[in-house]
Each structure stands twice: as structure tokens, then as C-alpha cells.
Write an enzyme that holds these catalytic residues in place. Structure first.
Site, PDB file in Angstrom:
ATOM      1  N   THR A 169       8.362  33.247 -95.239  1.00  0.00           N
ATOM      2  CA  THR A 169       7.989  32.858 -94.381  1.00  0.00           C
ATOM      3  C   THR A 169       8.149  31.001 -94.824  1.00  0.00           C
ATOM      4  OG1 THR A 169       5.804  32.591 -94.970  1.00  0.00           O
ATOM      5  CG2 THR A 169       5.987  34.167 -93.415  1.00  0.00           C
TER       6      THR A 169
ATOM      7  N   LYS B 228       5.373  36.826-102.113  1.00  0.00           N
ATOM      8  CA  LYS B 228       5.489  35.735-100.819  1.00  0.00           C
ATOM      9  C   LYS B 228       4.102  34.951-100.566  1.00  0.00           C
ATOM     10  CE  LYS B 228       4.924  35.148 -97.059  1.00  0.00           C
ATOM     11  NZ  LYS B 228       3.952  33.968 -96.796  1.00  0.00           N
TER      12      LYS B 228
ATOM     13  N   THR C 148       0.089  32.132 -97.299  1.00  0.00           N
ATOM     14  CA  THR C 148      -0.294  33.771 -96.796  1.00  0.00           C
ATOM     15  C   THR C 148       0.641  34.336 -98.057  1.00  0.00           C
ATOM     16  OG1 THR C 148       0.356  32.622 -95.008  1.00  0.00           O
ATOM     17  CG2 THR C 148      -0.203  35.061 -94.804  1.00  0.00           C
TER      18      THR C 148
ATOM     19  N   GLU D  61       4.609  24.706-101.219  1.00  0.00           N
ATOM     20  CA  GLU D  61       5.404  24.049-100.155  1.00  0.00           C
ATOM     21  C   GLU D  61       5.170  22.608-100.496  1.00  0.00           C
ATOM     22  OE1 GLU D  61       4.335  26.206 -96.057  1.00  0.00           O
ATOM     23  OE2 GLU D  61       2.541  24.762 -96.403  1.00  0.00           O
TER      24      GLU D  61
ATOM     25  N   ASN E  59       4.229  21.713 -92.827  1.00  0.00           N
ATOM     26  CA  ASN E  59       3.116  22.015 -91.869  1.00  0.00           C
ATOM     27  C   ASN E  59       2.495  21.294 -90.506  1.00  0.00           C
ATOM     28  OD1 ASN E  59       1.137  24.323 -93.867  1.00  0.00           O
ATOM     29  ND2 ASN E  59       1.810  22.903 -95.324  1.00  0.00           N
TER      30      ASN E  59
ATOM     31  N   THR F 193       6.935  24.641 -84.761  1.00  0.00           N
ATOM     32  CA  THR F 193       7.397  24.429 -83.135  1.00  0.00           C
ATOM     33  C   THR F 193       8.817  24.439 -84.141  1.00  0.00           C
ATOM     34  OG1 THR F 193       7.584  21.205 -84.693  1.00  0.00           O
ATOM     35  CG2 THR F 193       6.494  21.568 -83.379  1.00  0.00           C
TER      36      THR F 193
END
Length: 405
Positions: A152, A178, A189, A276, A400, A405
Site C-alpha cells: 500500500t 507488507k 497495517t 512511512e 498520512n 486524496t
């Protein structure tokens, strides 16, 4: 940018386990976002799942089914099918039923997995339309493509593989995972799939996975958020020409346990390295605890502290923030005069205050590195725990803030 995480190494095929990838266009047209995995008949399956009370519909269904005969695992990205109520359960069951129909197996032998945006209806028609292509793509050597297919916000696919020889027979353990955000598993996740061609009784396999997960996936944290969709599955196809492992003892079990642990740790650490917006890979080691739990409490207090994580991003050796986190970890009767804190090999705090030999230049040199160790010696006992985490950057906030969007 991923920290110390390069291209995938060789991912050895596992006899009796096939993977197929297809595009459903769930979030972006043309993206490979559906992965089907086929287990050979007679495979045993183990699973660990999120403890989030709002667990996703596919998690609920997979937990109900994995102890029975399992033939297929169906994963989609781009939609978590979480927070979707009874309609979400029906949608997950519908996609499983369609795959079962196409494959000619029982519906209950198909386990669903989803990852992506929470609270949106699962696009059942798109997933169903992609299933024939995924089935046609099934092959034992599609691990790398499947690793990319379950991503993702990940920037790189994650996989690991080990082989060992027992009585002249080669045994393979290969896995993919992942995850890059909403990572603080408790089995984020996070999805993990590991397969071996060893033959293992289900109860032994379950204990083996739970032990490996507790030392790997359950020791990582990026942002402290436990996902609704965490799952890690371990499949044993039994295709290796060796006796079945029916108890947690013996040379074959020991070798298999070590291989599964190594694969699990590599997959878990890859998730942190690809966190991230991460610019630092951080190992928090807590030694000298009276119990393992208090070591974990201290470790997570440090790993989850926004002040420490932003100091890591800034390469600022603000050691007072580490002391503050240790002090608020909730350890009963903590004697701060016995605590030593290290950045790398540099003692920054001792006996409740700044170490006499410490200089700011020493701390800054450690904090400038991409991989940093924080070691805390509690001086209370013999227990130890290790947690892996990241810094907190502007990019994490940006990713995040813009996720939907």
C-alpha cells in the site's frame, strides 16, 4: 526512503504453494492489487491476527476458517473492508465464494485478507473480475510479484527466504510482508505470509508461528497504532520428503523453528525500515528488567514517544527525553540511581543524570547515523527485550495527511 532496505534477495519457491497476481483497479487503474495463493491439499495452516476490537471483516472470516481445510488465500489492497459491519462480512464472503466457484473448492477453504482505506465498501465486482487472471497466473515462483501486489504505502516489496538440509532433504521457508504505517502489531497495517514445504501438525505449527511472531512482528512499532487488519499466516505444505513434525522437539523442529524465526524477523524489520517517512532505523534494547513485561513497557515508552522520535529525525541527542520516557513507563519501584542509558556505545546517562564522561559531540555523532541503538540498563534483574522502531518525520505527516486524496 527505506533505511537499509534494498532489492529483494532470492525468494525460493516452496513446493505445494503457488501465487498469482492480477489487477482489479481498486484504487488505481492497472495496479496489480489482487493476490491469490493456493495451498496444496493436506497443507496445515497457522495464523495470528489483530487484537483490535474493530477487526476487519476479512479477519473475522479468516479466524473462523483457518483451522479447517485451507486451499486458497485471497488478498486485495486499496480497501481494508474494515468498519463496514455486516455488509463487509457479506462482501468478504462473496469474494471467497466466487474464488471457490472458479477453483472448484469449498467456500470455507478460502480465506480473505484486505488492506487499505478503512470504512469504505469493498468493491466486490472489481475483485471478482480479477480472479480468473489471478488463477491463471498461479505459479510457485511468483513470490516477488506477490510481495509487490500486497503493498500500500510501502515503497519497496518485502520478502525473505531460508533453506536448510535435514537427512539429505532440503527444506524451504519463504515469506513476504507488507506494512509501512499504522504499525504496532499485537499478535499493522501489517500482512505476512510464510510458507514451508515441511510437514507440520497444526498445533505445533500454531505454536511455532506464535513464538516467531512474538519475537518479530510483535516487537516492531512505527506509530503505535494497531491496525484493524493485521494478519500473519504460516502454511506447511508437507511436500518435503520428511516425517511430519508432531511435537516441539527434535533436530528437524529446531531447524524449522530457527528458519521461521529468521524469516519473520527479516520481514518484520523490513516493515520498520520502510516505515512511512522513516529516515532512521532504531533498535531499543532494554536489559536488566525484573520481568519481560516491564522491559517491554520501558521499550515502548521510548519507541512511542513523539519527542524522542522527532529528536531522532533531527539527529538531536536530547537524552533528557529518553530519561523522561523511562520514568513514565509505569515500572513499580524504579530506582533511577541504577539506570544507565546508552546511544550506541556511548553512555549518555548514569545514576539518574548525565554521565560524567558524556559529551554532546559524542551523542550527535551517533544520532547522525541512519541506524541507531538505544540501550537502557535497568539494573533490576536478568530479563531483556528488544523493539525496533523509526523516527518521526515531516514526510510521515504528509503521507498520512494525504492518504485518502
Amino acid at each position: 526512503m527505506a533505511v537499509g532496505l534494498g532489492p529483494l534477495s532470492t525468494l525460493h519457491p516452496v513446493p505445494g504453494f503457488e501465487l498469482g497476481i492480477a489487477s482489479a483497479g481498486i484504487k488505481r487503474p492497472g495496479r496489480k492489487d489482487v493476490v491469490v495463493m493456493r495451498c496444496a491439499e493436506g497443507s496445515s495452516v497457522a495464523g495470528v491476527f489483530t487484537l483490535n476490537a474493530f477487526c476487519a471483516a476479512p479477519v473475522t472470516l479468516a479466524k473462523q476458517r483457518f483451522l479447517g481445510e485451507v486451499r486458497y488465500l485471497l488478498t486485495n489492497t486499496g480497501n481494508a473492508n474494515a468498519g463496514t459491519g455486516e455488509a463487509g462480512l457479506a462482501a468478504a464472503a462473496q469474494t471467497c465464494a466466487k474464488l471457490a466457484e472458479l477453483a472448484g473448492v469449498a467456500e470455507t477453504s478460502v480465506l480473505p485478507y484486505s488492506t487499505g482505506v478503512i470504512g469504505e465498501p469493498l468493491p466486490v465486482a472489481k475483485i471478482e473480475a480479477a480472479l480468473p487472471a489471478a488463477l491463471a497466473d498461479l505459479a510457485e515462483d511468483r513470490w516477488a510479484e506477490a510481495a509487490a501486489g500486497i503493498m500500500t504505502t510501502d515503497t519497496l516489496p518485502k520478502g525473505a527466504s531460508r533453506q536448510f538440509v535435514h537427512d539429505g532433504v532440503t527444506v524451504t521457508v519463504t515469506g513476504i510482508s507488507k506494512g509501512a504505517g499504522m504499525i504496532k502489531p499485537n499478535m499493522a497495517t501489517m500482512l505476512g505470509y510464510i510458507a514451508t514445504d515441511a510437514k507440520v501438525a497444526q498445533g505445533v505449527l500454531q505454536d511455532l508461528l506464535r513464538d516467531a511472531a512474538n519475537k518479530s512482528f510483535n516487537r516492531i512499532t512505527i506509530d503505535g497504532d494497531t491496525s484493524t487488519n493485521d494478519c500473519c499466516m504460516l502454511i506447511a505444505t508437507g511436500r518435503a520428503a520428511l516425517p511430519e513434525v508432531t511435537q516441539a522437539s527434535g533436530a528437524l523442529f529446531a531447524a524449522l523453528k530457527q528458519a521461521v524465526l529468521e524469516v519473520s524477523m527479516e520481514l518484520a524489520q523490513a516493515i520498520v525500515r520502510d516505515g512511512e517517512g522513516a529516515t532512521k532505523f532504531v533498535t531499543v534494547q532494554v536489559n536488566g528488567g525484573a520481568t519481560h513485561q516491564e522491559c517491554l513497557d520501558v521499550g515502548y515508552a521510548v519507541a512511542h514517544s513523539p519527542l524522542i522520535k522527532t529528536a531522532l529525525f533531527a539527529s538531536d541527542p536530547n537524552w533528557g527525553r529518553i530519561l523522561a520516557a523511562v520514568g513514565r513507563a509505569g515500572v513499580a519501584n524504579l530506582d533511577v540511581s541504577k539506570i544507565d542509558v546508552f546511544l550506541g556505545d556511548v553512555c549518555i546517562a548514569s545514576r539518574g543524570g548525565r554521565a560524567a564522561s558524556y559529551t554532546e559531540e559524542q551523542g550527535a555523532a551517533v544520532m547522525a547515523q541512519a541506524e541507531i541503538g538505544i540501550r537502557i540498563e535497568l539494573g533490576r534483574g536478568t530479563c531483556s527485550e528488544t523493539i525496533w522502531t523509526t523516527d518521526l518525520s515531516h514526510e510521515y505527516v504528509k503521507i498520512n495527511a494525504e492518504y485518502r486524496t
